[in-house]
Design a protein around this motif. Structure first.
Motif, PDB file in Angstrom:
ATOM      1  N   PRO A  98       0.811  -1.227   0.000  1.00  0.00           N
ATOM      2  CA  PRO A  98       0.000   0.000   0.000  1.00  0.00           C
ATOM      3  C   PRO A  98       0.843   1.275   0.000  1.00  0.00           C
ATOM      4  CG  PRO A  98      -0.908  -1.579   1.548  1.00  0.00           C
ATOM      5  CD  PRO A  98       0.433  -2.112   1.105  1.00  0.00           C
ATOM      6  N   GLU A  99       1.888   1.315   0.825  1.00  0.00           N
ATOM      7  CA  GLU A  99       2.703   2.531   0.870  1.00  0.00           C
ATOM      8  C   GLU A  99       3.547   2.679  -0.396  1.00  0.00           C
ATOM      9  OE1 GLU A  99       6.248   1.392   3.912  1.00  0.00           O
ATOM     10  OE2 GLU A  99       4.188   1.080   4.602  1.00  0.00           O
ATOM     11  N   THR A 100       4.002   1.568  -0.950  1.00  0.00           N
ATOM     12  CA  THR A 100       4.750   1.633  -2.209  1.00  0.00           C
ATOM     13  C   THR A 100       3.840   2.149  -3.317  1.00  0.00           C
ATOM     14  OG1 THR A 100       6.147  -0.205  -1.493  1.00  0.00           O
ATOM     15  CG2 THR A 100       6.154   0.318  -3.839  1.00  0.00           C
ATOM     16  N   THR A 101       2.603   1.674  -3.326  1.00  0.00           N
ATOM     17  CA  THR A 101       1.622   2.134  -4.317  1.00  0.00           C
ATOM     18  C   THR A 101       1.388   3.635  -4.173  1.00  0.00           C
ATOM     19  OG1 THR A 101       0.535  -0.026  -4.326  1.00  0.00           O
ATOM     20  CG2 THR A 101      -0.748   1.838  -5.157  1.00  0.00           C
ATOM     21  N   ALA A 102       1.262   4.109  -2.946  1.00  0.00           N
ATOM     22  CA  ALA A 102       1.066   5.547  -2.707  1.00  0.00           C
ATOM     23  C   ALA A 102       2.238   6.343  -3.267  1.00  0.00           C
ATOM     24  CB  ALA A 102       0.889   5.820  -1.215  1.00  0.00           C
ATOM     25  N   GLY A 103       3.445   5.849  -3.032  1.00  0.00           N
ATOM     26  CA  GLY A 103       4.630   6.532  -3.556  1.00  0.00           C
ATOM     27  C   GLY A 103       4.659   6.552  -5.073  1.00  0.00           C
ATOM     28  N   ARG A 104       4.311   5.436  -5.689  1.00  0.00           N
ATOM     29  CA  ARG A 104       4.300   5.374  -7.160  1.00  0.00           C
ATOM     30  C   ARG A 104       3.217   6.280  -7.740  1.00  0.00           C
ATOM     31  NH1 ARG A 104       6.757   0.152  -8.602  1.00  0.00           N
ATOM     32  NH2 ARG A 104       8.681   0.253  -7.400  1.00  0.00           N
ATOM     33  N   LEU A 105       2.051   6.301  -7.097  1.00  0.00           N
ATOM     34  CA  LEU A 105       0.980   7.189  -7.571  1.00  0.00           C
ATOM     35  C   LEU A 105       1.405   8.649  -7.476  1.00  0.00           C
ATOM     36  CD1 LEU A 105      -2.303   5.593  -6.182  1.00  0.00           C
ATOM     37  CD2 LEU A 105      -1.693   5.945  -8.578  1.00  0.00           C
ATOM     38  N   ALA A 106       2.078   8.996  -6.395  1.00  0.00           N
ATOM     39  CA  ALA A 106       2.562  10.376  -6.237  1.00  0.00           C
ATOM     40  C   ALA A 106       3.527  10.722  -7.365  1.00  0.00           C
ATOM     41  CB  ALA A 106       3.230  10.552  -4.881  1.00  0.00           C
ATOM     42  N   LYS A 107       4.418   9.802  -7.701  1.00  0.00           N
ATOM     43  CA  LYS A 107       5.367  10.051  -8.795  1.00  0.00           C
ATOM     44  C   LYS A 107       4.655  10.217 -10.123  1.00  0.00           C
ATOM     45  CE  LYS A 107       9.506   7.942  -6.897  1.00  0.00           C
ATOM     46  NZ  LYS A 107      10.463   6.844  -6.938  1.00  0.00           N
ATOM     47  N   GLU A 162      10.355  12.231   5.226  1.00  0.00           N
ATOM     48  CA  GLU A 162       8.962  12.695   5.285  1.00  0.00           C
ATOM     49  C   GLU A 162       8.109  11.946   4.270  1.00  0.00           C
ATOM     50  OE1 GLU A 162       8.721  16.923   4.823  1.00  0.00           O
ATOM     51  OE2 GLU A 162      10.028  17.305   6.530  1.00  0.00           O
ATOM     52  N   ALA A 163       8.655  11.719   3.080  1.00  0.00           N
ATOM     53  CA  ALA A 163       7.913  11.007   2.038  1.00  0.00           C
ATOM     54  C   ALA A 163       7.543   9.610   2.507  1.00  0.00           C
ATOM     55  CB  ALA A 163       8.739  10.949   0.758  1.00  0.00           C
ATOM     56  N   ALA A 164       8.466   8.917   3.162  1.00  0.00           N
ATOM     57  CA  ALA A 164       8.188   7.569   3.655  1.00  0.00           C
ATOM     58  C   ALA A 164       7.045   7.573   4.666  1.00  0.00           C
ATOM     59  CB  ALA A 164       9.443   6.964   4.277  1.00  0.00           C
ATOM     60  N   LYS A 165       7.033   8.569   5.539  1.00  0.00           N
ATOM     61  CA  LYS A 165       5.964   8.678   6.532  1.00  0.00           C
ATOM     62  C   LYS A 165       4.632   8.999   5.866  1.00  0.00           C
ATOM     63  CE  LYS A 165       9.141  10.049  10.183  1.00  0.00           C
ATOM     64  NZ  LYS A 165       9.640  11.165  10.992  1.00  0.00           N
ATOM     65  N   ARG A 166       4.666   9.875   4.876  1.00  0.00           N
ATOM     66  CA  ARG A 166       3.431  10.225   4.158  1.00  0.00           C
ATOM     67  C   ARG A 166       2.897   9.016   3.388  1.00  0.00           C
ATOM     68  NH1 ARG A 166       6.087  15.696   3.326  1.00  0.00           N
ATOM     69  NH2 ARG A 166       4.894  17.002   4.767  1.00  0.00           N
ATOM     70  N   GLN A 167       3.801   8.270   2.764  1.00  0.00           N
ATOM     71  CA  GLN A 167       3.394   7.063   2.046  1.00  0.00           C
ATOM     72  C   GLN A 167       2.759   6.055   3.003  1.00  0.00           C
ATOM     73  OE1 GLN A 167       7.132   7.358  -0.970  1.00  0.00           O
ATOM     74  NE2 GLN A 167       6.575   5.325  -0.348  1.00  0.00           N
ATOM     75  N   ALA A 168       3.326   5.924   4.201  1.00  0.00           N
ATOM     76  CA  ALA A 168       2.779   5.000   5.194  1.00  0.00           C
ATOM     77  C   ALA A 168       1.356   5.406   5.584  1.00  0.00           C
ATOM     78  CB  ALA A 168       3.677   4.940   6.418  1.00  0.00           C
ATOM     79  N   GLY A 169       1.077   6.690   5.607  1.00  0.00           N
ATOM     80  CA  GLY A 169      -0.271   7.165   5.902  1.00  0.00           C
ATOM     81  C   GLY A 169      -1.199   7.082   4.706  1.00  0.00           C
ATOM     82  N   LEU A 170      -0.657   7.389   3.532  1.00  0.00           N
ATOM     83  CA  LEU A 170      -1.481   7.381   2.323  1.00  0.00           C
ATOM     84  C   LEU A 170      -1.887   5.978   1.884  1.00  0.00           C
ATOM     85  CD1 LEU A 170       0.253  10.145   0.181  1.00  0.00           C
ATOM     86  CD2 LEU A 170      -2.088  10.183   1.086  1.00  0.00           C
ATOM     87  N   GLY A 171      -1.050   4.985   2.151  1.00  0.00           N
ATOM     88  CA  GLY A 171      -1.360   3.613   1.736  1.00  0.00           C
ATOM     89  C   GLY A 171      -2.711   3.142   2.250  1.00  0.00           C
ATOM     90  N   PRO A 172      -2.939   3.182   3.561  1.00  0.00           N
ATOM     91  CA  PRO A 172      -4.246   2.777   4.074  1.00  0.00           C
ATOM     92  C   PRO A 172      -5.386   3.680   3.600  1.00  0.00           C
ATOM     93  CG  PRO A 172      -2.617   2.760   5.827  1.00  0.00           C
ATOM     94  CD  PRO A 172      -1.968   3.399   4.630  1.00  0.00           C
ATOM     95  N   VAL A 173      -5.106   4.972   3.450  1.00  0.00           N
ATOM     96  CA  VAL A 173      -6.149   5.889   2.964  1.00  0.00           C
ATOM     97  C   VAL A 173      -6.582   5.481   1.555  1.00  0.00           C
ATOM     98  CG1 VAL A 173      -6.609   8.270   2.259  1.00  0.00           C
ATOM     99  CG2 VAL A 173      -5.481   7.816   4.437  1.00  0.00           C
ATOM    100  N   LEU A 174      -5.615   5.119   0.714  1.00  0.00           N
ATOM    101  CA  LEU A 174      -5.948   4.651  -0.632  1.00  0.00           C
ATOM    102  C   LEU A 174      -6.783   3.375  -0.587  1.00  0.00           C
ATOM    103  CD1 LEU A 174      -2.598   5.261  -2.545  1.00  0.00           C
ATOM    104  CD2 LEU A 174      -4.770   6.474  -2.866  1.00  0.00           C
ATOM    105  N   GLY A 175      -6.464   2.490   0.358  1.00  0.00           N
ATOM    106  CA  GLY A 175      -7.252   1.270   0.511  1.00  0.00           C
ATOM    107  C   GLY A 175      -8.692   1.570   0.873  1.00  0.00           C
ATOM    108  N   TYR A 176      -8.880   2.457   1.844  1.00  0.00           N
ATOM    109  CA  TYR A 176     -10.241   2.853   2.213  1.00  0.00           C
ATOM    110  C   TYR A 176     -10.946   3.561   1.061  1.00  0.00           C
ATOM    111  CZ  TYR A 176     -10.523   1.399   7.057  1.00  0.00           C
ATOM    112  OH  TYR A 176     -10.613   0.637   8.210  1.00  0.00           O
ATOM    113  N   ALA A 177     -10.237   4.419   0.355  1.00  0.00           N
ATOM    114  CA  ALA A 177     -10.844   5.129  -0.783  1.00  0.00           C
ATOM    115  C   ALA A 177     -11.308   4.138  -1.844  1.00  0.00           C
ATOM    116  CB  ALA A 177      -9.850   6.126  -1.370  1.00  0.00           C
TER     117      ALA A 177
END
Length: 157
Positions: free
Chosen positions: A39-48, A59-74
């Motif tokens: 999930p966090e890797t996916t968030a990072g790739r989507l951001a790119k 900071e990016a790693a921490k944001r990706q860790a938060g965005l991964g689950p958010v993307l799952g819920y979305a």
């Protein structure tokens, strides 16, 4: 009426997403396996792909860790909302609803991660497939049951 069906569907997707996470965490507990990093890797790739900076590496790693689950819920909530629009005026048999909801979310998440180069399902072992299938099946069951609870007229018979 369409808006109500879509909102009910979003609720269905949120419930399904919560159940998917509980089943995944339970699997981690039982098998003592680490959390997936997809999930966090996916968030990072989507951001790119979107040309969105998540900041310096730490900071990016921490944001990706938060965005991964958010993307799952979305994904889960959007799938539920789409199902709500689809099923608003149909009587969908429970097993078909489970397959559409769980299989749909699994197909969307797995295909997006594959397209982003995060994973390749062709290399997965049986245990990897089970680790992906079981929580998505749980999503489908919980979401379909919630739909029936919110929409009693959607039941057969």
């Amino acid at each position: 009426m369409r808006g109500t069906a879509m909102v009910d569907g979003a609720i269905v997707g949120a419930v399904g997403s919560a159940v998917l996470n509980v089943v995944s965490y339970f699997d981690m507990t039982v098998r003592a396996r680490p959390a997936s990093t997809t999930p966090e890797t996916t968030a990072g790739r989507l951001a790119k792909v979107a040309h969105v900076s998540l900041g310096p590496a730490e900071e990016a790693a921490k944001r990706q860790a938060g965005l991964g689950p958010v993307l799952g819920y979305a994904t889960g909530i959007a799938a539920g909302a789409a199902y709500g629009l689809f099923a608003a005026h149909r009587r969908v048999p429970f097993p078909l609803a489970v397959a559409l909801l769980g299989g749909g979310v699994m197909a969307v998440s797995d295909s997006s991660m594959t397209l982003l180069g995060v994973t390749d399902p062709r290399t997965w072992r049986r245990i990897d497939w089970a680790s992906d299938l079981v929580p998505h099946l749980a999503y489908g069951v919980a979401a379909a049951a919630t739909w029936r609870r919110l929409r009693p007229s959607s039941r057969r018979g």
